[in-house]
Design a protein around this motif. Structure first.
Motif, PDB file in Angstrom:
ATOM      1  N   UNK A 411       0.771  -1.182  -0.007  1.00  0.00           N
ATOM      2  CA  UNK A 411       0.051   0.111   0.013  1.00  0.00           C
ATOM      3  C   UNK A 411       0.923   1.251  -0.107  1.00  0.00           C
ATOM      4  N   UNK A 412       2.021   1.279   0.771  1.00  0.00           N
ATOM      5  CA  UNK A 412       2.857   2.270   0.677  1.00  0.00           C
ATOM      6  C   UNK A 412       3.497   2.428  -0.535  1.00  0.00           C
ATOM      7  N   UNK A 413       3.771   1.507  -1.239  1.00  0.00           N
ATOM      8  CA  UNK A 413       4.357   1.673  -2.827  1.00  0.00           C
ATOM      9  C   UNK A 413       3.105   2.617  -3.399  1.00  0.00           C
ATOM     10  N   UNK A 414       1.965   2.044  -3.597  1.00  0.00           N
ATOM     11  CA  UNK A 414       0.905   2.574  -4.453  1.00  0.00           C
ATOM     12  C   UNK A 414       0.745   4.210  -3.932  1.00  0.00           C
ATOM     13  N   UNK A 415       0.985   4.423  -2.594  1.00  0.00           N
ATOM     14  CA  UNK A 415       0.665   5.922  -2.188  1.00  0.00           C
ATOM     15  C   UNK A 415       1.919   6.577  -2.802  1.00  0.00           C
ATOM     16  N   UNK A 416       3.212   6.226  -2.503  1.00  0.00           N
ATOM     17  CA  UNK A 416       4.285   7.019  -3.074  1.00  0.00           C
ATOM     18  C   UNK A 416       4.159   7.269  -4.532  1.00  0.00           C
ATOM     19  N   UNK A 417       3.998   6.153  -5.404  1.00  0.00           N
ATOM     20  CA  UNK A 417       3.910   6.163  -6.849  1.00  0.00           C
ATOM     21  C   UNK A 417       2.573   7.143  -7.031  1.00  0.00           C
ATOM     22  N   UNK A 418       1.449   7.006  -6.512  1.00  0.00           N
ATOM     23  CA  UNK A 418       0.296   7.903  -6.582  1.00  0.00           C
ATOM     24  C   UNK A 418       0.661   9.329  -6.483  1.00  0.00           C
ATOM     25  N   UNK A 419       1.201   9.550  -5.367  1.00  0.00           N
ATOM     26  CA  UNK A 419       1.676  11.118  -5.176  1.00  0.00           C
ATOM     27  C   UNK A 419       2.655  11.682  -5.961  1.00  0.00           C
ATOM     28  N   UNK A 420       3.731  10.790  -6.378  1.00  0.00           N
ATOM     29  CA  UNK A 420       4.620  11.128  -7.244  1.00  0.00           C
ATOM     30  C   UNK A 420       4.428  11.350  -8.991  1.00  0.00           C
ATOM     31  N   UNK A 421       3.358  10.482  -9.321  1.00  0.00           N
ATOM     32  CA  UNK A 421       2.876  10.587 -10.794  1.00  0.00           C
ATOM     33  C   UNK A 421       1.534  11.182 -10.685  1.00  0.00           C
ATOM     34  N   UNK A 422       0.820  11.357  -9.841  1.00  0.00           N
ATOM     35  CA  UNK A 422      -0.651  11.795  -9.900  1.00  0.00           C
ATOM     36  C   UNK A 422      -1.392  10.670 -10.540  1.00  0.00           C
ATOM     37  N   UNK A 423      -1.259   9.502  -9.809  1.00  0.00           N
ATOM     38  CA  UNK A 423      -1.902   8.573 -10.464  1.00  0.00           C
ATOM     39  C   UNK A 423      -3.164   8.116  -9.492  1.00  0.00           C
ATOM     40  N   UNK A 424      -4.139   8.556 -10.063  1.00  0.00           N
ATOM     41  CA  UNK A 424      -5.533   8.488  -9.181  1.00  0.00           C
ATOM     42  C   UNK A 424      -5.809   7.008  -8.731  1.00  0.00           C
ATOM     43  N   UNK A 425      -5.613   6.224  -9.512  1.00  0.00           N
ATOM     44  CA  UNK A 425      -6.062   4.693  -9.094  1.00  0.00           C
ATOM     45  C   UNK A 425      -5.128   4.197  -8.002  1.00  0.00           C
ATOM     46  N   UNK A 426      -3.866   4.230  -8.326  1.00  0.00           N
ATOM     47  CA  UNK A 426      -2.938   3.812  -7.002  1.00  0.00           C
ATOM     48  C   UNK A 426      -3.181   4.620  -5.868  1.00  0.00           C
ATOM     49  N   UNK A 427      -3.574   5.998  -5.879  1.00  0.00           N
ATOM     50  CA  UNK A 427      -3.766   6.740  -4.770  1.00  0.00           C
ATOM     51  C   UNK A 427      -4.901   6.307  -3.947  1.00  0.00           C
ATOM     52  N   UNK A 428      -6.181   5.884  -4.958  1.00  0.00           N
ATOM     53  CA  UNK A 428      -7.308   5.329  -4.389  1.00  0.00           C
ATOM     54  C   UNK A 428      -7.280   4.021  -3.614  1.00  0.00           C
ATOM     55  N   UNK A 429      -6.332   3.043  -4.484  1.00  0.00           N
ATOM     56  CA  UNK A 429      -6.166   1.799  -3.682  1.00  0.00           C
ATOM     57  C   UNK A 429      -5.620   1.729  -2.575  1.00  0.00           C
ATOM     58  N   UNK A 430      -4.395   2.632  -2.461  1.00  0.00           N
ATOM     59  CA  UNK A 430      -3.570   2.703  -1.418  1.00  0.00           C
ATOM     60  C   UNK A 430      -4.146   3.205  -0.265  1.00  0.00           C
ATOM     61  N   UNK A 431      -4.776   4.241  -0.308  1.00  0.00           N
ATOM     62  CA  UNK A 431      -5.557   4.910   0.501  1.00  0.00           C
ATOM     63  C   UNK A 431      -6.507   3.883   1.254  1.00  0.00           C
ATOM     64  N   UNK A 432      -7.530   3.360   0.441  1.00  0.00           N
ATOM     65  CA  UNK A 432      -8.453   2.428   0.762  1.00  0.00           C
ATOM     66  C   UNK A 432      -7.800   1.362   1.593  1.00  0.00           C
ATOM     67  N   UNK A 433      -6.696   0.759   1.235  1.00  0.00           N
ATOM     68  CA  UNK A 433      -6.198  -0.279   1.848  1.00  0.00           C
ATOM     69  C   UNK A 433      -5.532   0.035   3.175  1.00  0.00           C
ATOM     70  N   UNK A 434      -5.022   1.269   3.255  1.00  0.00           N
ATOM     71  CA  UNK A 434      -4.380   1.974   4.478  1.00  0.00           C
ATOM     72  C   UNK A 434      -5.706   2.100   5.636  1.00  0.00           C
ATOM     73  N   UNK A 435      -6.691   2.455   5.068  1.00  0.00           N
ATOM     74  CA  UNK A 435      -8.000   2.809   5.855  1.00  0.00           C
ATOM     75  C   UNK A 435      -8.507   1.593   6.638  1.00  0.00           C
ATOM     76  N   UNK A 436      -8.584   0.412   5.675  1.00  0.00           N
ATOM     77  CA  UNK A 436      -9.120  -0.676   6.178  1.00  0.00           C
ATOM     78  C   UNK A 436      -7.946  -1.532   7.097  1.00  0.00           C
ATOM     79  N   UNK A 437      -6.909  -1.162   6.888  1.00  0.00           N
ATOM     80  CA  UNK A 437      -5.830  -2.082   7.786  1.00  0.00           C
ATOM     81  C   UNK A 437      -5.898  -0.952   9.237  1.00  0.00           C
ATOM     82  N   UNK A 438      -5.895   0.349   9.120  1.00  0.00           N
ATOM     83  CA  UNK A 438      -5.841   1.039  10.447  1.00  0.00           C
ATOM     84  C   UNK A 438      -7.279   0.900  11.097  1.00  0.00           C
TER      85      UNK A 438
END
Length: 628
Positions: A411-438
């Protein structure tokens, strides 16, 4: 007047070397098959040391008669790893890999009864029979779950076939395992074994024998040094140990396995793992940033190329998947894939190269296509059993697996890639996963321990906050750090802890097993917990700018400096092993794990992760601007 000792041995060994440095004794060495009548008459006592070879020593008939005549004269004899002695004889040797020795008599070296001692992956030739006069001193026991002490039952004491060291008669001591190379075989704890050896020699000589202060340990820790010293020694380990293959072009070996044989040889962990290759690339990359080393830059590039050019599936429905190892060819662990991709993400983030960023995105795409709506993935996927329908089902139903061990780095990789490349899908999946985890926190699904989950969340929560900028996500990071600080030992290490012992690997036999025996034991895990901390705390510092995190990093780095292994053996010099006792300041811990015991040394998970984290601390001023 010095005591005269006759030593019968096939080869030079640690015990003999120690005796030869003791001023209180005169030692004469005999080949076991070279005794002549009356050649032992002038000696005060004798040692028969068979443990230098795999097969126990068997004395020839003539030599046996000479030794028995010597013993019958009333003089003391110590038999080590011999197949026959006195009126007794032994079974063929068996491995002691999952056994521990327990002190059965407190008069032995003054060790409390129940003291646990490890003889690593030794050989034990158990006696067939029990002499009526036999007095057990050390007894083998399987399935022990305590860290350092566990009392034996009356039944344990009566089982003569589990005797490891005992008095066969008042004048004959017997050791059924290979003891004589106890230094190079890294028996632990070192201090306890030193006392056992001294007590054994004192019994043999009939007078107190003081061992020399040096020569009882194969390695040292707890040395003064700097973060730079420790990091540089770790980087040097990859080449010294032989785990770096063809300058990185063929990856790296997994590292060293936990088994240390009686002759001191530690087995290699031979698989070539994608995650270890990527993690080692990251360590070399940070070393290059810190020192300008062109050699390290070339090695980092070769290892990164290995990850994508050699270990990534290019076509078909598994396209993008990074294979786990050269053996587990069709297996995918998402968190292992993620750490293999760290090199590519950090390089791009720091503006040092983007050549493999498309392949990194393809790897993330494969993972997202096999991730549930809750942003979580199962522990692993196996292509062998993944039908078209099964493949599709993974993205249609919740993964329902809130486990940092298996999902957080992905999930961390999705978030960093999404932030760096403005990739909406990576950001959405990464954030959703971290929300579920936390959402499950602090009751996340634990693999090894609660400590492991906390350590593993540091970097992912840092990147979650970096991606969202939300105050609530920042507070989640502080919550986890504060919870982790409750487990800090005065050494700077984070101790293993599991509030309700709910971890899947807690106190297991016959599988993967946590080092944790009981909450409060002084044990630190550098394979599953403490190894993630340096990089995690530095990422927390970079994304928040809070100097508190750097202060915590420095305190933990001090522990890593003092737990690093220093040895003349290049295979371990500069590394860290999995299990570390922070009171003894040596490698020691529950050996029950089938694959990764206390002496396991992982090239990627441990040495590379720690080295990269330490260098990121040294690069504090150089890197912090990238996060603003």
């Amino acid at each position: 007047m010095p005591i005269s000792i006759a030593v019968l041995t096939r080869d030079q060994n640690d015990l003999l070397s120690l005796l030869q440095t003791c001023s209180a004794v005169n030692v004469t060495v005999f080949a076991p098959d070279a005794l002549t009548p009356h050649c032992l008459d002038k000696f005060d006592c004798a040692c028969v040391l068979g443990g230098t070879q795999t097969e126990p020593l068997v004395l020839s008939v003539g030599c046996r008669e000479i030794v028995e005549d010597f013993s019958a004269s009333g003089k003391r004899v110590f038999f080590e790893y011999t197949l026959s002695f006195c009126q007794n004889y032994c079974m063929p040797p068996q491995s002691t890999r999952f056994l521990r020795l327990v002190c059965a008599d407190s008069t032995l070296a003054g060790l409390p009864e129940g003291t646990l001692l490890d003889d690593q992956c030794n050989l034990h030739a158990a006696p067939y029979y029990s002499c009526n006069l036999a007095k057990p001193l050390l007894v083998y026991k399987k399935g022990l779950s305590e860290h350092s002490r566990q009392l034996l039952s009356a039944q344990d004491l009566a089982d003569h076939q589990q005797y490891g060291l005992w008095l066969e008669t008042p004048a004959v001591a017997v050791c059924s395992f290979c003891l004589c190379n106890f230094v190079r075989a890294r028996f632990a704890p070192v201090g306890a074994w030193r006392r056992v050896i001294a007590a054994l020699l004192t019994w043999l000589c009939g007078a107190e024998i003081a061992l020399p202060t040096a020569g009882c340990s194969y390695y040292s820790t707890d040395r003064p040094g700097s973060i730079n010293d420790a990091a540089a020694a770790a980087i040097g380990w990859f080449e010294r140990s032989g785990v770096l293959l063809n300058e990185g072009r063929e990856g790296v070996l997994e590292g060293l396995a936990t088994e240390i044989l009686p002759n001191g040889v530690q087995k290699s962990a031979a698989p070539i793992r994608t995650d270890c290759a990527g993690e080692t690339a990251l360590a070399y990359f940070f070393h290059h940033l810190a020192t300008g080393s062109e050699t390290s830059l070339r090695r980092a590039a070769a290892l990164e190329a290995f990850v994508y050019d050699k270990m990534q599936i290019k076509t078909g429905r598994f396209a993008g998947m990074l294979r786990w190892t050269n053996i587990a060819w069709e297996v995918c662990y998402q968190d292992d894939m993620a750490r293999a991709m760290f090199i590519t993400l950090f390089k791009a983030f720091y503006g040092k190269g983007r050549e493999y960023l498309p392949q990194c995105r393809a790897a993330l795409e494969f993972l997202m296509n096999t991730t549930g709506p809750d942003g979580l993935r199962p522990a692993r996927t196996d292509n062998l059993n993944m039908t078209e329908q099964g493949f599709a089902a993974l993205s249609a139903k919740d993964g329902a697996f809130p486990c940092a061990h298996y999902n957080a780095f992905y999930l961390a990789c999705l978030l960093l890639y999404g932030k760096m490349e403005n990739d909406a899908r990576c950001l959405a999946v990464g954030e959703q996963g971290m929300r579920s985890l936390m959402k499950a926190y602090p009751g996340t699904v634990r693999e090894q321990s609660e400590t492991q989950e906390l350590c593993r969340l540091l970097l992912p929560l840092s990147w979650l906050y970096h991606a969202t900028g939300r105050e609530g996500d920042k507070q989640l990071l502080y919550t986890v750090v504060n919870d982790l600080e409750k487990l800090r030992h005065s050494s700077g290490a984070y101790l293993e802890w599991d509030s309700d012992y709910s971890a899947a690997c807690s106190k297991q036999e016959g599988g993967e097993c946590s080092l944790l025996s009981r909450n409060g034991d002084p044990v630190a895990d550098l394979l599953y917990s403490n190894n993630w901390v340096p990089l995690g705390l530095m990422q927390a510092y970079f994304v928040t700018g809070d100097e508190t995190f750097f202060t915590l990093f420095r305190a933990h780095a001090d522990f890593l400096i003092h737990s690093q292994i220093h040895s003349a053996d290049p295979r371990i010099d500069g590394a860290w092993a999995r299990g570390f006792d922070v009171n003894l300041m040596e490698v020691y811990g529950l050996p029950n794990d089938v694959g990764w015991g206390p002496w396991a040394i992982e090239s990627g998970w441990t040495v590379a992760e720690i080295a990269a984290g330490l260098y990121s601390g040294l690069l504090k001023e150089q890197l912090k601007g990238f996060y603003q």
